[in-house]
Design a protein around this motif. Structure first.
Motif, PDB file in Angstrom:
ATOM      1  N   GLN A  55       0.832  -1.204   0.000  1.00 27.70           N
ATOM      2  CA  GLN A  55       0.000   0.000   0.000  1.00 27.70           C
ATOM      3  C   GLN A  55       0.868   1.256   0.000  1.00 27.70           C
ATOM      4  OE1 GLN A  55      -3.240   0.465  -0.119  1.00 27.70           O
ATOM      5  NE2 GLN A  55      -4.228  -1.450   0.449  1.00 27.70           N
ATOM      6  N   ASP A  56       0.376   2.287  -0.680  1.00 27.56           N
ATOM      7  CA  ASP A  56       1.039   3.584  -0.717  1.00 27.56           C
ATOM      8  C   ASP A  56       0.459   4.451   0.399  1.00 27.56           C
ATOM      9  OD1 ASP A  56       2.301   5.922  -1.258  1.00 27.56           O
ATOM     10  OD2 ASP A  56       1.558   6.145  -3.301  1.00 27.56           O
ATOM     11  N   VAL A  57       1.311   4.943   1.293  1.00 28.07           N
ATOM     12  CA  VAL A  57       0.832   5.716   2.441  1.00 28.07           C
ATOM     13  C   VAL A  57       0.874   7.217   2.183  1.00 28.07           C
ATOM     14  CG1 VAL A  57       1.594   3.907   4.023  1.00 28.07           C
ATOM     15  CG2 VAL A  57       3.105   5.833   3.532  1.00 28.07           C
ATOM     16  N   ALA A  58       1.350   7.635   1.013  1.00 28.23           N
ATOM     17  CA  ALA A  58       1.473   9.069   0.736  1.00 28.23           C
ATOM     18  C   ALA A  58       0.123   9.771   0.824  1.00 28.23           C
ATOM     19  CB  ALA A  58       2.101   9.290  -0.635  1.00 28.23           C
ATOM     20  N   GLY A  59      -0.932   9.146   0.312  1.00 26.39           N
ATOM     21  CA  GLY A  59      -2.253   9.754   0.356  1.00 26.39           C
ATOM     22  C   GLY A  59      -3.207   9.037   1.280  1.00 26.39           C
ATOM     23  N   SER A  60      -2.690   8.263   2.216  1.00 26.21           N
ATOM     24  CA  SER A  60      -3.539   7.492   3.118  1.00 26.21           C
ATOM     25  C   SER A  60      -4.068   8.369   4.249  1.00 26.21           C
ATOM     26  CB  SER A  60      -2.752   6.324   3.706  1.00 26.21           C
ATOM     27  OG  SER A  60      -3.436   5.761   4.801  1.00 26.21           O
ATOM     28  N   PRO A  61      -5.405   8.458   4.442  1.00 29.49           N
ATOM     29  CA  PRO A  61      -5.944   9.228   5.572  1.00 29.49           C
ATOM     30  C   PRO A  61      -5.454   8.696   6.910  1.00 29.49           C
ATOM     31  CG  PRO A  61      -7.677   8.684   3.990  1.00 29.49           C
ATOM     32  CD  PRO A  61      -6.473   7.893   3.592  1.00 29.49           C
ATOM     33  N   LEU A  62      -5.239   7.382   6.996  1.00 28.27           N
ATOM     34  CA  LEU A  62      -4.798   6.798   8.254  1.00 28.27           C
ATOM     35  C   LEU A  62      -3.387   7.261   8.601  1.00 28.27           C
ATOM     36  CD1 LEU A  62      -5.386   3.343   9.658  1.00 28.27           C
ATOM     37  CD2 LEU A  62      -3.025   4.035   9.400  1.00 28.27           C
ATOM     38  N   ALA A  63      -2.458   7.106   7.652  1.00 30.86           N
ATOM     39  CA  ALA A  63      -1.076   7.508   7.913  1.00 30.86           C
ATOM     40  C   ALA A  63      -0.966   9.014   8.150  1.00 30.86           C
ATOM     41  CB  ALA A  63      -0.178   7.089   6.755  1.00 30.86           C
ATOM     42  N   GLN A  64      -1.698   9.813   7.365  1.00 29.27           N
ATOM     43  CA  GLN A  64      -1.659  11.253   7.541  1.00 29.27           C
ATOM     44  C   GLN A  64      -2.269  11.654   8.877  1.00 29.27           C
ATOM     45  OE1 GLN A  64       0.074  13.095   5.467  1.00 29.27           O
ATOM     46  NE2 GLN A  64       0.477  11.216   4.307  1.00 29.27           N
ATOM     47  N   GLY A  65      -3.320  10.925   9.300  1.00 35.93           N
ATOM     48  CA  GLY A  65      -3.928  11.217  10.597  1.00 35.93           C
ATOM     49  C   GLY A  65      -2.982  10.923  11.749  1.00 35.93           C
ATOM     50  N   ILE A  66      -2.218   9.835  11.635  1.00 35.39           N
ATOM     51  CA  ILE A  66      -1.240   9.511  12.672  1.00 35.39           C
ATOM     52  C   ILE A  66      -0.103  10.527  12.664  1.00 35.39           C
ATOM     53  CG2 ILE A  66       0.446   7.789  13.416  1.00 35.39           C
ATOM     54  CD1 ILE A  66      -1.420   5.631  12.380  1.00 35.39           C
ATOM     55  N   ARG A  67       0.296  10.945  11.471  1.00 37.91           N
ATOM     56  CA  ARG A  67       1.405  11.888  11.346  1.00 37.91           C
ATOM     57  C   ARG A  67       1.059  13.282  11.872  1.00 37.91           C
ATOM     58  NH1 ARG A  67       6.814  10.923  10.428  1.00 37.91           N
ATOM     59  NH2 ARG A  67       7.069   9.178   9.010  1.00 37.91           N
ATOM     60  N   LYS A  68      -0.239  13.596  11.935  1.00 37.26           N
ATOM     61  CA  LYS A  68      -0.618  14.945  12.338  1.00 37.26           C
ATOM     62  C   LYS A  68      -0.259  15.221  13.794  1.00 37.26           C
ATOM     63  CE  LYS A  68      -5.373  13.942  13.853  1.00 37.26           C
ATOM     64  NZ  LYS A  68      -6.793  14.132  13.558  1.00 37.26           N
ATOM     65  N   ALA A  69       0.047  14.167  14.573  1.00 36.33           N
ATOM     66  CA  ALA A  69       0.471  14.372  15.955  1.00 36.33           C
ATOM     67  C   ALA A  69       1.749  15.194  16.004  1.00 36.33           C
ATOM     68  CB  ALA A  69       0.686  13.028  16.652  1.00 36.33           C
ATOM     69  N   GLY A  70       2.555  15.090  14.948  1.00 38.25           N
ATOM     70  CA  GLY A  70       3.767  15.899  14.869  1.00 38.25           C
ATOM     71  C   GLY A  70       4.932  15.359  15.659  1.00 38.25           C
ATOM     72  N   ALA A  71       4.696  14.381  16.520  1.00 31.54           N
ATOM     73  CA  ALA A  71       5.766  13.803  17.332  1.00 31.54           C
ATOM     74  C   ALA A  71       5.610  12.290  17.351  1.00 31.54           C
ATOM     75  CB  ALA A  71       5.717  14.357  18.752  1.00 31.54           C
TER      76      ALA A  71
END
Length: 355
Positions: free
Chosen positions: A227-243
């Motif tokens: 799977q490509d995580v570049a446009g994944s809502p799940l991966a982007q949602g986890i990344r939004k924590a910033g840390a």
């Protein structure tokens, strides 16, 4: 009037019960939810830390195996470059050196990177792996006679080619020595990160996956691999924590559902973990229901005790009234007897007779 007076305290008591119950449930809901998230965060941190350490160890092991193979190939390339009897334009001569040095093949490149001569033992030649080499870096070896360029090239079928490039002595030609490793042997000698994640069932440990270059390379759910995580809502949602290693709210791969997840950085990869929020708050909901049932039972017990206390007070009051009535009747009876007795004594002395 008395009934109205009894109703007013009952309303006040039930209002107090309701207020206390609401405050209690709000406190329990807040604490249990906070505790559930902290527990999930600690569990994910422990899991990610272990998987990261194991994956890093596996990568180091695999890098060591690759480095040893590349070093052996580099030694062979040096021997070829320093051999004055080597005819770089004779495929038969190259073939004899290939067999002598246990190589898969030898390729000779010109200063412009074009293939001049080649010998291969199994059909794997420069045309199979040449495009994956960094031409600028390879040709740069020509300017530095003591420099060697090495690289492991992974082919589309999972096999590998270990390549070493070195400048031939007293020429402007580049020697490529390489060894081919079949895919099955690559898999046997290399430790697979996937084997680590296979030990974590998604149902109990949550979903775990490893990302390299925005691609899922390993996961405890096979359908996620690739799977490509570049446009994944799940991966982007986890990344939004910033840390890293911080629990945050996210969505599923298709943007639906409610999940909690976190990520951490590995040696050459990112490791993600997430799970359904229902699983996280399952124990919290159970605690809330337990406290609610307990509070209802407590209120029922208090009301029962209060009712019994009221009944006992009512009985005591009736008993006191009965005793008071009995005493009053006894006093009235004694008073009546006393009056009757006094009336008998005063009747003869009060009579008169005239002659």
């Amino acid at each position: 009037m008395a009934r109205k007076n009894r109703t007013t305290p009952d309303k006040r008591i039930w209002t107090a019960y309701l207020i206390i119950g609401v405050l209690l449930m709000a406190g329990v809901a807040f604490f249990s939810s906070w505790r559930a998230m902290r527990t999930a965060e600690e569990r994910f941190c422990q899991t990610l830390e272990f998987v990261k350490s194991q994956s890093t160890s596996f990568e180091k092991h695999n890098d060591t195996i690759t480095a040893k193979a590349l070093r052996r190939t580099a030694v062979a390339a040096h021997q070829l470059a320093e051999n004055p009897a080597l005819d770089l334009s004779d495929p038969q001569c190259l073939n004899r050196q290939t067999e002598k040095l246990w190589l898969t093949g030898i390729s000779v490149l010109g200063p412009d990177g074009t293939l001049r001569c080649e010998s291969t033992t199994n059909g794997i030649g420069y045309d199979r792996f040449g495009d994956q080499l960094k031409n600028d870096a390879v040709l740069d070896v020509l300017s530095y006679p003591r420099k060697t360029y090495v690289k492991r090239v992974l082919l589309e079928d999972g096999s590998a080619v270990d390549v070493a490039a070195h400048r031939a002595e007293s020429t402007e030609l580049l020697l490529l020595a390489y060894r081919y490793t079949p895919a099955e042997f690559v898999e046997e000698t290399a430790l697979s990160i996937q084997s680590i994640l296979d030990g974590y069932p998604a149902e109990t440990s949550g979903t775990l996956f490893i990302v390299q270059n925005n691609q899922v390379v390993a996961a405890n759910r096979p359908e996620l691999i690739g799977q490509d995580v570049a446009g994944s809502p799940l991966a982007q949602g986890i990344r939004k924590a910033g840390a890293a290693e911080k629990l945050t709210h996210t969505r599923d791969w298709n943007g639906s559902g409610c999940y909690f997840g976190m990520f951490c950085h590995g040696r050459s990869f990112d490791l993600y973990a997430y799970t359904d929020e229902k699983i996280i708050f399952r124990e919290a909901l159970l605690l809330i229901l337990t406290v609610l049932v307990g509070y209802i039972l407590l209120v029922m017990i208090l009301q029962l005790l209060r009712r019994r206390s009221a009944q006992e007070m009512e009985l005591q009051k009736k008993e006191q009234e009965r005793k008071y009535q009995t005493q009053l009747e006894e006093q009235n009876r004694k008073l009546e007897i006393a009056l009757q007795h006094e009336g008998r004594q005063t009747a003869p002395s009060g009579s008169s007779c005239s002659i």
